[in-house]
Design a protein around this motif. Structure first.
Motif, PDB file in Angstrom:
ATOM      1  N   GLY A 120       0.782  -1.229   0.000  1.00  0.00           N
ATOM      2  CA  GLY A 120       0.000   0.000   0.000  1.00  0.00           C
ATOM      3  C   GLY A 120       0.812   1.275   0.000  1.00  0.00           C
ATOM      4  N   ALA A 121       2.104   1.173  -0.102  1.00  0.00           N
ATOM      5  CA  ALA A 121       2.954   2.366  -0.076  1.00  0.00           C
ATOM      6  C   ALA A 121       2.811   3.163  -1.371  1.00  0.00           C
ATOM      7  CB  ALA A 121       4.414   1.976   0.140  1.00  0.00           C
ATOM      8  N   VAL A 122       3.152   4.442  -1.299  1.00  0.00           N
ATOM      9  CA  VAL A 122       3.078   5.327  -2.459  1.00  0.00           C
ATOM     10  C   VAL A 122       4.435   6.004  -2.636  1.00  0.00           C
ATOM     11  CG1 VAL A 122       1.961   7.328  -3.497  1.00  0.00           C
ATOM     12  CG2 VAL A 122       0.601   5.717  -2.148  1.00  0.00           C
ATOM     13  N   VAL A 123       5.013   5.822  -3.817  1.00  0.00           N
ATOM     14  CA  VAL A 123       6.327   6.393  -4.107  1.00  0.00           C
ATOM     15  C   VAL A 123       6.148   7.593  -5.031  1.00  0.00           C
ATOM     16  CG1 VAL A 123       8.644   5.937  -4.985  1.00  0.00           C
ATOM     17  CG2 VAL A 123       7.335   4.080  -3.931  1.00  0.00           C
ATOM     18  N   VAL A 124       6.523   8.779  -4.558  1.00  0.00           N
ATOM     19  CA  VAL A 124       6.354  10.006  -5.346  1.00  0.00           C
ATOM     20  C   VAL A 124       7.680  10.709  -5.614  1.00  0.00           C
ATOM     21  CG1 VAL A 124       3.977  10.385  -4.589  1.00  0.00           C
ATOM     22  CG2 VAL A 124       5.862  11.358  -3.262  1.00  0.00           C
ATOM     23  N   LYS A 125       8.777  10.178  -5.044  1.00  0.00           N
ATOM     24  CA  LYS A 125      10.109  10.720  -5.296  1.00  0.00           C
ATOM     25  C   LYS A 125      11.065   9.560  -5.579  1.00  0.00           C
ATOM     26  CE  LYS A 125       9.674  14.823  -2.322  1.00  0.00           C
ATOM     27  NZ  LYS A 125      10.251  15.559  -1.163  1.00  0.00           N
ATOM     28  N   ASP A 126      12.149   9.855  -6.282  1.00  0.00           N
ATOM     29  CA  ASP A 126      13.138   8.822  -6.564  1.00  0.00           C
ATOM     30  C   ASP A 126      13.653   8.187  -5.269  1.00  0.00           C
ATOM     31  OD1 ASP A 126      12.893   9.463  -9.222  1.00  0.00           O
ATOM     32  OD2 ASP A 126      14.890  10.374  -9.411  1.00  0.00           O
ATOM     33  N   ILE A 127      13.896   6.877  -5.333  1.00  0.00           N
ATOM     34  CA  ILE A 127      14.549   6.156  -4.244  1.00  0.00           C
ATOM     35  C   ILE A 127      15.941   5.788  -4.731  1.00  0.00           C
ATOM     36  CG2 ILE A 127      14.545   4.072  -2.841  1.00  0.00           C
ATOM     37  CD1 ILE A 127      11.504   4.114  -2.913  1.00  0.00           C
ATOM     38  N   THR A 128      16.949   6.355  -4.106  1.00  0.00           N
ATOM     39  CA  THR A 128      18.327   6.198  -4.583  1.00  0.00           C
ATOM     40  C   THR A 128      19.169   5.307  -3.676  1.00  0.00           C
ATOM     41  OG1 THR A 128      18.997   8.210  -3.419  1.00  0.00           O
ATOM     42  CG2 THR A 128      18.268   8.453  -5.706  1.00  0.00           C
ATOM     43  N   GLU A 129      18.602   4.873  -2.559  1.00  0.00           N
ATOM     44  CA  GLU A 129      19.351   4.063  -1.594  1.00  0.00           C
ATOM     45  C   GLU A 129      18.570   2.796  -1.299  1.00  0.00           C
ATOM     46  OE1 GLU A 129      21.533   4.703   2.775  1.00  0.00           O
ATOM     47  OE2 GLU A 129      20.040   6.135   2.052  1.00  0.00           O
ATOM     48  N   ALA A 130      19.223   1.636  -1.400  1.00  0.00           N
ATOM     49  CA  ALA A 130      18.562   0.366  -1.125  1.00  0.00           C
ATOM     50  C   ALA A 130      18.085   0.316   0.321  1.00  0.00           C
ATOM     51  CB  ALA A 130      19.517  -0.791  -1.410  1.00  0.00           C
ATOM     52  N   GLY A 131      16.996  -0.416   0.544  1.00  0.00           N
ATOM     53  CA  GLY A 131      16.454  -0.556   1.888  1.00  0.00           C
ATOM     54  C   GLY A 131      14.981  -0.868   1.850  1.00  0.00           C
ATOM     55  N   VAL A 132      14.343  -0.782   3.010  1.00  0.00           N
ATOM     56  CA  VAL A 132      12.911  -1.044   3.150  1.00  0.00           C
ATOM     57  C   VAL A 132      12.182   0.292   3.286  1.00  0.00           C
ATOM     58  CG1 VAL A 132      11.132  -2.146   4.561  1.00  0.00           C
ATOM     59  CG2 VAL A 132      13.341  -3.278   4.229  1.00  0.00           C
ATOM     60  N   TYR A 133      11.130   0.451   2.481  1.00  0.00           N
ATOM     61  CA  TYR A 133      10.376   1.706   2.434  1.00  0.00           C
ATOM     62  C   TYR A 133       8.893   1.418   2.652  1.00  0.00           C
ATOM     63  CZ  TYR A 133      14.581   3.849   0.494  1.00  0.00           C
ATOM     64  OH  TYR A 133      15.864   4.306   0.311  1.00  0.00           O
ATOM     65  N   VAL A 134       8.264   2.194   3.529  1.00  0.00           N
ATOM     66  CA  VAL A 134       6.838   2.016   3.818  1.00  0.00           C
ATOM     67  C   VAL A 134       6.166   3.380   3.913  1.00  0.00           C
ATOM     68  CG1 VAL A 134       7.253  -0.142   5.084  1.00  0.00           C
ATOM     69  CG2 VAL A 134       7.176   2.024   6.330  1.00  0.00           C
ATOM     70  N   GLY A 135       4.826   3.381   3.804  1.00  0.00           N
ATOM     71  CA  GLY A 135       4.052   4.573   4.095  1.00  0.00           C
ATOM     72  C   GLY A 135       3.575   5.340   2.878  1.00  0.00           C
ATOM     73  N   VAL A 136       2.811   6.422   3.173  1.00  0.00           N
ATOM     74  CA  VAL A 136       2.233   7.280   2.149  1.00  0.00           C
ATOM     75  C   VAL A 136       2.538   8.729   2.520  1.00  0.00           C
ATOM     76  CG1 VAL A 136       0.112   7.960   0.960  1.00  0.00           C
ATOM     77  CG2 VAL A 136       0.361   5.612   1.818  1.00  0.00           C
ATOM     78  N   PRO A 137       3.500   9.357   1.828  1.00  0.00           N
ATOM     79  CA  PRO A 137       4.438   8.762   0.870  1.00  0.00           C
ATOM     80  C   PRO A 137       5.475   7.910   1.604  1.00  0.00           C
ATOM     81  CG  PRO A 137       5.042  11.036   1.273  1.00  0.00           C
ATOM     82  CD  PRO A 137       3.758  10.805   2.027  1.00  0.00           C
ATOM     83  N   VAL A 138       6.262   7.157   0.852  1.00  0.00           N
ATOM     84  CA  VAL A 138       7.184   6.229   1.494  1.00  0.00           C
ATOM     85  C   VAL A 138       8.271   6.942   2.276  1.00  0.00           C
ATOM     86  CG1 VAL A 138       6.835   4.325  -0.126  1.00  0.00           C
ATOM     87  CG2 VAL A 138       8.625   6.017  -0.577  1.00  0.00           C
ATOM     88  N   ARG A 139       8.732   6.259   3.326  1.00  0.00           N
ATOM     89  CA  ARG A 139       9.916   6.673   4.081  1.00  0.00           C
ATOM     90  C   ARG A 139      10.761   5.431   4.298  1.00  0.00           C
ATOM     91  NH1 ARG A 139       5.923   5.482   7.478  1.00  0.00           N
ATOM     92  NH2 ARG A 139       6.408   4.417   9.447  1.00  0.00           N
ATOM     93  N   ARG A 140      12.034   5.605   4.402  1.00  0.00           N
ATOM     94  CA  ARG A 140      12.955   4.481   4.601  1.00  0.00           C
ATOM     95  C   ARG A 140      12.970   4.093   6.074  1.00  0.00           C
ATOM     96  NH1 ARG A 140      18.693   3.656   5.172  1.00  0.00           N
ATOM     97  NH2 ARG A 140      19.420   1.902   3.869  1.00  0.00           N
ATOM     98  N   VAL A 141      12.825   2.795   6.355  1.00  0.00           N
ATOM     99  CA  VAL A 141      12.761   2.365   7.740  1.00  0.00           C
ATOM    100  C   VAL A 141      13.956   1.527   8.180  1.00  0.00           C
ATOM    101  CG1 VAL A 141      10.264   2.544   7.937  1.00  0.00           C
ATOM    102  CG2 VAL A 141      11.267   0.412   7.108  1.00  0.00           C
ATOM    103  N   ASN A 142      14.628   0.825   7.255  1.00  0.00           N
ATOM    104  CA  ASN A 142      15.847   0.099   7.623  1.00  0.00           C
ATOM    105  C   ASN A 142      16.589  -0.360   6.385  1.00  0.00           C
ATOM    106  OD1 ASN A 142      14.900  -2.536   6.791  1.00  0.00           O
ATOM    107  ND2 ASN A 142      13.735  -2.636   8.698  1.00  0.00           N
TER     108      ASN A 142
END
Length: 212
Positions: free
Chosen positions: A184-206
């Motif tokens: 259910g996450a929403v990605v609205v900006k580039d993700i440039t670093e590997a990891g786990v992303y959650v939320g609306v909009p996404v945030r990196r958690v680990n």
């Protein structure tokens, strides 16, 4: 294409792969390979050996890796490719595939998927039930796009990433390889670093791997 298809993995994902292969009606016989010795058949299809037995059948069978884990699927498929195995692409009949779409070997496209024009999907990918991939997408090798994921136009997904069920990616977004995007996450900006992303909009958690 060979007359026989062997599917490595007889559990949940493997079952769906087998169902698609049956509906494609291109092989005279289909069987499973699985390392769980207690499993003798799945979906009424016989388990005829273990995963390593695939290398004994490279000359007489098409081989497909029906394993959901991206890393495991990549490891097995790369070994099979090195040995010259015939690796088909499986597409459920109830899909919509646009013009100038390229699908890599060992990729499966499941029921209800829409892939619009000028999109390239790499090898060993899973495009799961009801996902939509719009125009001019570039999906790297061994990516898993879960059920109900929506990718807008001009999206790039790096190798080995996993997009969780029902997640969405806005247009012109780049997601680097090795990412896991939560359900259910929403990605609205580039993700440039590997990891786990959650939320609306996404945030990196680990940094670690997590299944969604």
């Amino acid at each position: 294409m060979k007359e026989k298809l062997l599917i490595i993995g007889a559990s949940g994902h493997g079952k769906v792969v087998a169902d698609i292969a049956l509906k494609m009606n291109k092989w005279k016989s289909i069987a499973f390979l699985d390392d769980d010795e207690t499993v003798k058949s799945s979906m009424g299809i016989e388990v005829v050996g273990k995963s390593l037995d695939a290398f004994k059948h490279i000359q007489d069978c098409d081989l497909f890796v029906g394993i959901g884990n991206n890393v495991t699927r990549e490891t097995i498929q790369e070994k099979l490719e090195t040995e010259g195995a015939s690796l088909p692409t499986l597409i459920h009949p109830a899909t919509v595939i646009g013009d100038q779409v390229e699908l890599g070997v060992g990729t499966v496209v499941m029921a209800g998927v829409v892939v619009n024009c000028c999109t390239e999907i790499g090898k060993g990918c899973i495009v799961n039930t009801g996902a939509t991939i719009d125009h001019d997408n570039l999906v790297g090798d061994y990516v898993h796009i879960s059920p109900g994921v929506n990718l807008a136009g001009m999206v790039k997904i790096g190798k080995g990433s996993w997009l969780g069920i029902g997640s969405s990616v806005s247009n012109n977004i780049n997601i680097t390889g090795g990412c896991n995007v939560g359900a259910g996450a929403v990605v609205v900006k580039d993700i440039t670093e590997a990891g786990v992303y959650v939320g609306v909009p996404v945030r990196r958690v680990n940094d670690g791997w997590q299944r969604f």
